[in-house]
Write an enzyme that holds these catalytic residues in place. Structure first.
Site, short mmCIF file in Angstrom:
data_model
loop_
_atom_site.label_atom_id
_atom_site.label_comp_id
_atom_site.label_asym_id
_atom_site.label_seq_id
_atom_site.Cartn_x
_atom_site.Cartn_y
_atom_site.Cartn_z
N SER A 17 0.86 -1.18 0.00
CA SER A 17 0.00 0.00 0.00
C SER A 17 0.90 1.24 0.00
CB SER A 17 -0.91 -0.02 1.24
OG SER A 17 -0.14 -0.22 2.40
N GLU A 41 1.24 5.49 1.20
CA GLU A 41 0.74 6.57 2.05
C GLU A 41 0.99 7.92 1.39
OE1 GLU A 41 1.39 6.26 6.33
OE2 GLU A 41 2.21 8.29 6.28
N TYR A 69 -3.22 12.72 8.43
CA TYR A 69 -4.11 13.69 9.06
C TYR A 69 -3.28 14.50 10.05
CZ TYR A 69 -8.17 15.14 11.93
OH TYR A 69 -9.13 15.85 12.60
N ARG A 127 -2.87 8.30 17.74
CA ARG A 127 -2.99 9.36 18.74
C ARG A 127 -2.63 10.70 18.13
NH1 ARG A 127 1.43 10.48 23.31
NH2 ARG A 127 2.36 11.39 21.43
N GLY A 128 -1.52 10.74 17.36
CA GLY A 128 -1.02 11.99 16.81
C GLY A 128 -0.14 12.71 17.81
N TYR A 137 5.77 0.26 16.76
CA TYR A 137 7.12 0.84 16.82
C TYR A 137 8.18 -0.23 17.08
CZ TYR A 137 4.29 4.96 16.93
OH TYR A 137 3.37 5.92 16.58
N HIS A 168 8.34 3.63 20.63
CA HIS A 168 7.88 5.01 20.49
C HIS A 168 8.72 5.89 21.41
CE1 HIS A 168 5.23 8.51 21.21
NE2 HIS A 168 4.95 8.33 19.93
N GLN A 204 6.29 2.04 12.33
CA GLN A 204 7.15 3.18 12.01
C GLN A 204 8.25 2.66 11.08
OE1 GLN A 204 7.75 6.11 11.27
NE2 GLN A 204 7.21 6.97 13.28
N HIS A 233 4.01 -1.22 3.59
CA HIS A 233 3.29 0.06 3.46
C HIS A 233 4.34 1.12 3.14
CE1 HIS A 233 0.10 3.00 4.29
NE2 HIS A 233 0.95 3.67 5.05
P1 FAD Z 1 -0.34 5.61 21.11
O1 FAD Z 1 -0.51 4.22 20.69
O2 FAD Z 1 -1.42 6.23 21.95
O3 FAD Z 1 1.04 5.70 21.89
C1 FAD Z 1 1.65 6.96 22.18
C2 FAD Z 1 2.60 6.83 23.36
O4 FAD Z 1 1.87 6.73 24.57
C3 FAD Z 1 3.50 5.60 23.32
O5 FAD Z 1 4.73 5.97 23.86
C4 FAD Z 1 2.80 4.61 24.22
O6 FAD Z 1 3.68 3.65 24.76
C5 FAD Z 1 2.26 5.56 25.28
N1 FAD Z 1 1.02 5.14 25.98
C6 FAD Z 1 -0.05 4.53 25.44
N2 FAD Z 1 -1.00 4.38 26.37
C7 FAD Z 1 -0.53 4.92 27.50
C8 FAD Z 1 -1.06 5.11 28.81
N3 FAD Z 1 -2.27 4.69 29.16
N4 FAD Z 1 -0.28 5.75 29.73
C9 FAD Z 1 0.95 6.20 29.40
N5 FAD Z 1 1.51 6.06 28.18
C10 FAD Z 1 0.76 5.42 27.25
N6 FAD Z 1 0.72 11.33 13.18
C11 FAD Z 1 -0.19 12.25 12.76
O7 FAD Z 1 -0.32 13.30 13.40
N7 FAD Z 1 -0.93 12.05 11.62
C12 FAD Z 1 -0.84 10.92 10.89
O8 FAD Z 1 -1.54 10.77 9.88
C13 FAD Z 1 0.10 9.91 11.31
N8 FAD Z 1 0.22 8.75 10.63
C14 FAD Z 1 1.05 7.77 11.13
C15 FAD Z 1 1.10 6.53 10.48
C16 FAD Z 1 1.92 5.52 10.97
C17 FAD Z 1 1.92 4.18 10.26
C18 FAD Z 1 2.74 5.74 12.11
C19 FAD Z 1 3.66 4.66 12.61
C20 FAD Z 1 2.70 6.97 12.75
C21 FAD Z 1 1.86 7.98 12.28
N9 FAD Z 1 1.76 9.22 12.94
C22 FAD Z 1 0.86 10.16 12.50
C23 FAD Z 1 2.60 9.51 14.10
C24 FAD Z 1 1.90 9.17 15.43
O9 FAD Z 1 0.75 9.95 15.59
C25 FAD Z 1 2.91 9.47 16.53
O10 FAD Z 1 3.94 8.52 16.51
C26 FAD Z 1 2.33 9.62 17.92
O11 FAD Z 1 3.33 10.17 18.77
C27 FAD Z 1 1.86 8.33 18.57
O12 FAD Z 1 0.73 7.85 17.98
P2 FAD Z 1 0.19 6.37 18.34
O13 FAD Z 1 -1.05 6.19 17.60
O14 FAD Z 1 1.26 5.39 18.19
O15 FAD Z 1 -0.12 6.60 19.91
#
Ligand code: FAD
Length: 300
Positions: free
Chosen positions: A12, A14, A46, A104-105, A142, A146, A173, A266
């Protein structure tokens, strides 16, 4: 010589939402060219905190109308409220979208407040609650941890929790060391995740511009192995040499992953045709069940 039959990974691309009319038109042309390779889907990023809501939506709607290939919008939760996310989900559903990348972003600088859904796991729960099984949900993974995670262990548990909340698969990532991907896949299996049913998709970053790559890797905690960093530095401003070297490195990474049975690749396309198209072609991903010679030699 009989070539073994291997299952080729899906692939795919991006995109990120562009700003100007010219660049949007160019993006559509890039889409048309890459779409001829028959990818599984295209995703569109996004901007967290709603910084690209309209642009992402506009591009997703336009691409969805342009071909039959599925389009997967990314959606993030940090700083946004549930009502806004529910509205976006409903809009995407009405457009015929049925897959989402849930993240999460990262908050834009200056913006404070995590919002009603502080982590991606909360977003996955919310999507399932609001839209049931309508969307296939991808989440982020990750292989090199992360950067904000308290520990590697907790970061992997977070991914397990995202699967438990309803994610169907995870996209990593980018990374250049295949061992980090394999380690994460094994760690998931050890924690009871069936990675055949919940695939770990390898996020692949083609090497195009050395300065941008190093900056980006440093900001998102991705490791660029020393042998790559050093050679990129040695090539200086020689963009052609960087691209040729980058192509070899990324093609080899993909081949190593394919030998290990990676289910899907991807490509972080950076909105470009090349080197994405050439990589897909060199790896034989767009052809039916014929492995490239380099994948066949050790088994033939
Ligand atoms: P999460 O899974 O919520 O994790 C974030 C952090 O919080 C991690 O360190 C995790 O260990 C920690 N954590 C989780 N739960 C808890 C808890 N309860 N208490 C304490 N710590 C916790 N960013 C954008 O803004 N837009 C995009 O379109 C975008 N696309 C992406 C696509 C891919 C394939 C990837 C890999 C990343 C992308 N990102 C994007 C970046 C991403 O938003 C960032 O890496 C962000 O910092 C973490 O998002 P996540 O969804 O992994 O968060």
């Amino acid at each position: 010589m009989t070539l073994p039959t291997i299952t080729l990974p899906k692939f795919s691309f991006e995109f990120f939402p562009t700003k100007t009319e010219d660049s949007v038109e160019k993006l559509y042309q890039t889409f048309d060219t890459l779409n001829q390779l028959a990818p599984s889907y295209f995703s569109v990023t996004y901007g967290a905190g709603g910084t690209t809501t309209e642009r992402t939506l506009g591009i997703v709607a336009a691409l969805q109308n342009r071909a039959n290939t599925p389009i997967a919008p990314h959606i993030s939760c940090i700083g946004d409220d549930k009502a806004k996310i529910a509205g976006l989900l409903d809009t995407y559903k009405s457009l015929g979208i049925n897959r989402i990348v849930a993240l999460r972003g990262d908050l834009p600088s200056g913006q404070v407040g995590m919002g009603e859904l502080p982590f991606a796991v909360d977003l996955v729960h919310f999507i399932r609650e609001h839209s049931g099984d309508h969307f296939r949900i991808e989440v982020a993974a990750y292989p090199e941890m992360h950067p904000q995670a308290k520990s590697f262990d907790l970061d992997i548990n977070n991914l397990v929790n995202k699967f438990a909340a309803g994610a169907d698969s995870a996209i990593t990532q980018f990374f250049y060391n295949p061992d980090s991907y394999l380690y994460l896949r094994d760690a998931l299996e050890k924690r009871g995740v069936d990675t055949v049913k919940k695939p770990l998709v390898a996020g692949i970053m083609p090497i195009i511009n050395a300065t941008n790559l190093v900056r980006f890797a440093d900001s998102c905690g991705a490791d660029i192995p020393r042998y790559i960093r050093k050679q990129l530095a040695d090539y200086g401003d020689d963009r052609k040499a960087i691209r040729e070297f980058g192509f070899q490195v990324v093609a080899r990474l993909c081949e190593d992953l394919m030998k290990e049975g990676v289910p899907a690749l991807h490509f972080y396309s950076m909105n470009r045709v090349e080197p994405n198209k050439s990589l897909v072609e060199a790896l034989g991903l767009n052809s039916a069940q014929t492995p490239p010679p380099s994948l066949a030699t050790d088994k033939a």
